[in-house]
Design an enzyme around this catalytic site. Structure first.
Site: not given
Ligand code: BJW
Length: 263
Positions: A73, A122, A152, A189, A191, A215-216
């Site tokens: 990536r 992130h 380290c 963009g 979800s 967002n589409p």
């Molecule tokens: C367009 C388009 C165009 C397409 N124009 N639009 C239940 C169980 C377990 C955990 C949880 C739970 N409930 C909540 C949690 C916590 C968890 C969470 O939220 N999980 C959910 C999935 C349920 N969150 C966490 O764990 C976070 N930490 C946390 O809460 O800590 C608290 C804590 C407290 C005490 C101790 C310890 C912790 C951390 C979240 C980290 C997310 N990491 C990732 C990977 C990042 C690294 C990497 O990229 O390599 O982040 S996962 C992934 O999802 C990435 C993204 O940033 C993130 C969000 O996704 P995003 O950006 O919304 O992308 P998509 O693909 O989902 O959506 C794209 C959109 O674009 C779509 O809607 C399309 O339609 C649209 N689109 N083309 C405009 N041209």
């Protein structure tokens, strides 16, 4: 040329906004050729279980696999270019008194497009971090598959936030404060499924900020927004900025001075 139209109220609000928060997700960079996480056959989580590559447990179990997945990536991100949506956001920042850009993306494309006030919630995949002491490296001092900290000798890891990990508390505080203190929030963009970023638009709404979504596809946020544009960001945002600050007026008027808006 674009067929998107904007109503006069939206243009007025944009031109008079004092603090705009923009929250971006993977869809922001889709038009730069970077895969999203949750949409369609090429989406990342369609093809790999996040538990295998994006959790601290996965890194503890099989760091080489986790590194390999991130390196692929990282290479595609390093080769990507900012798209017209990124560039329009950088331009928007120049027109308004205050703009806070909160991104969940780790590709660095907002800064490369010229945005300044960017919160990379992130992390940044172009950087590595010492897994033990947290020192951040802009380049990796030793070649993969398992780079080590030159200070380290602990394992280095990608400087991103995985599931179940805390976000950087200073960045999270800044982002939360901005979301409670803006008069407009534009979600682009994303979800809206991943916390805590998904909570920011509702913080802004509680302060009566105007919510806009680009967002589409519909998301859980869609029913709360005043303006929802169901088109790709590159189609909407450059046209929106041009409608609020027409290029001809820009040549004549200093930023912030009144201009006639045609919508
Ligand atoms: C367009 C388009 C165009 C397409 N124009 N639009 C239940 C169980 C377990 C955990 C949880 C739970 N409930 C909540 C949690 C916590 C968890 C969470 O939220 N999980 C959910 C999935 C349920 N969150 C966490 O764990 C976070 N930490 C946390 O809460 O800590 C608290 C804590 C407290 C005490 C101790 C310890 C912790 C951390 C979240 C980290 C997310 N990491 C990732 C990977 C990042 C690294 C990497 O990229 O390599 O982040 S996962 C992934 O999802 C990435 C993204 O940033 C993130 C969000 O996704 P995003 O950006 O919304 O992308 P998509 O693909 O989902 O959506 C794209 C959109 O674009 C779509 O809607 C399309 O339609 C649209 N689109 N083309 C405009 N041209």
């Amino acid at each position: 040329m674009t067929d998107v139209t904007f109503d006069a109220h939206l243009i007025d609000r944009l031109r008079s906004a004092q603090h705009i928060v923009v929250l971006t997700g993977a869809g922001m960079s889709a038009e730069s050729g970077i895969a999203t996480f949750r949409q369609g056959p090429s989406a990342l989580w369609t093809n790999v279980d996040p538990e295998e590559v994006a959790t601290p447990k996965a890194f503890g179990r099989d760091p080489e696999r986790v590194w390999r997945w991130h390196l692929e990536r990282r290479d595609s991100m390093a080769a990507a270019q900012p798209n017209p949506g990124h560039i329009a956001l950088a331009e928007l920042e120049q027109h308004v008194p205050r703009l806070t850009l909160i991104t969940q993306n780790v590709d660095g494309l907002h800064r490369r497009a010229g945005s300044h006030n960017v919160i990379e919630l992130h992390g940044n995949l172009l950087q590595a971090r010492c897994a033990t002491e947290g020192t951040i490296y802009d380049t990796w001092p030793a070649p993969p598959p398992l780079p080590r900290c030159p200070e380290c000798n602990a394992l280095l890891r990608p400087n991103v936030v995985w599931f179940g990990e805390r976000l950087d508390s200073a960045l999270l505080e800044q982002a939360q404060a901005a979301s409670f203190d803006c008069d407009m929030l534009i979600a682009i963009g994303t979800s809206g499924l991943v916390a805590p970023a998904a909570t920011f638009p509702m913080n802004a709404r509680a302060q009566r900020a105007l919510l806009i979504e680009i967002n589409p596809e519909k998301t859980p946020l869609s029913r709360h927004v005043r303006y929802g544009f169901r088109q790709p960001v590159g189609h909407v945002l450059p046209a929106l900025v041009a409608a609020a600050w027409p290029p001809s007026a820009r040549a004549l008027a200093p930023l912030g001075s009144p201009a006639t808006i045609k919508t």
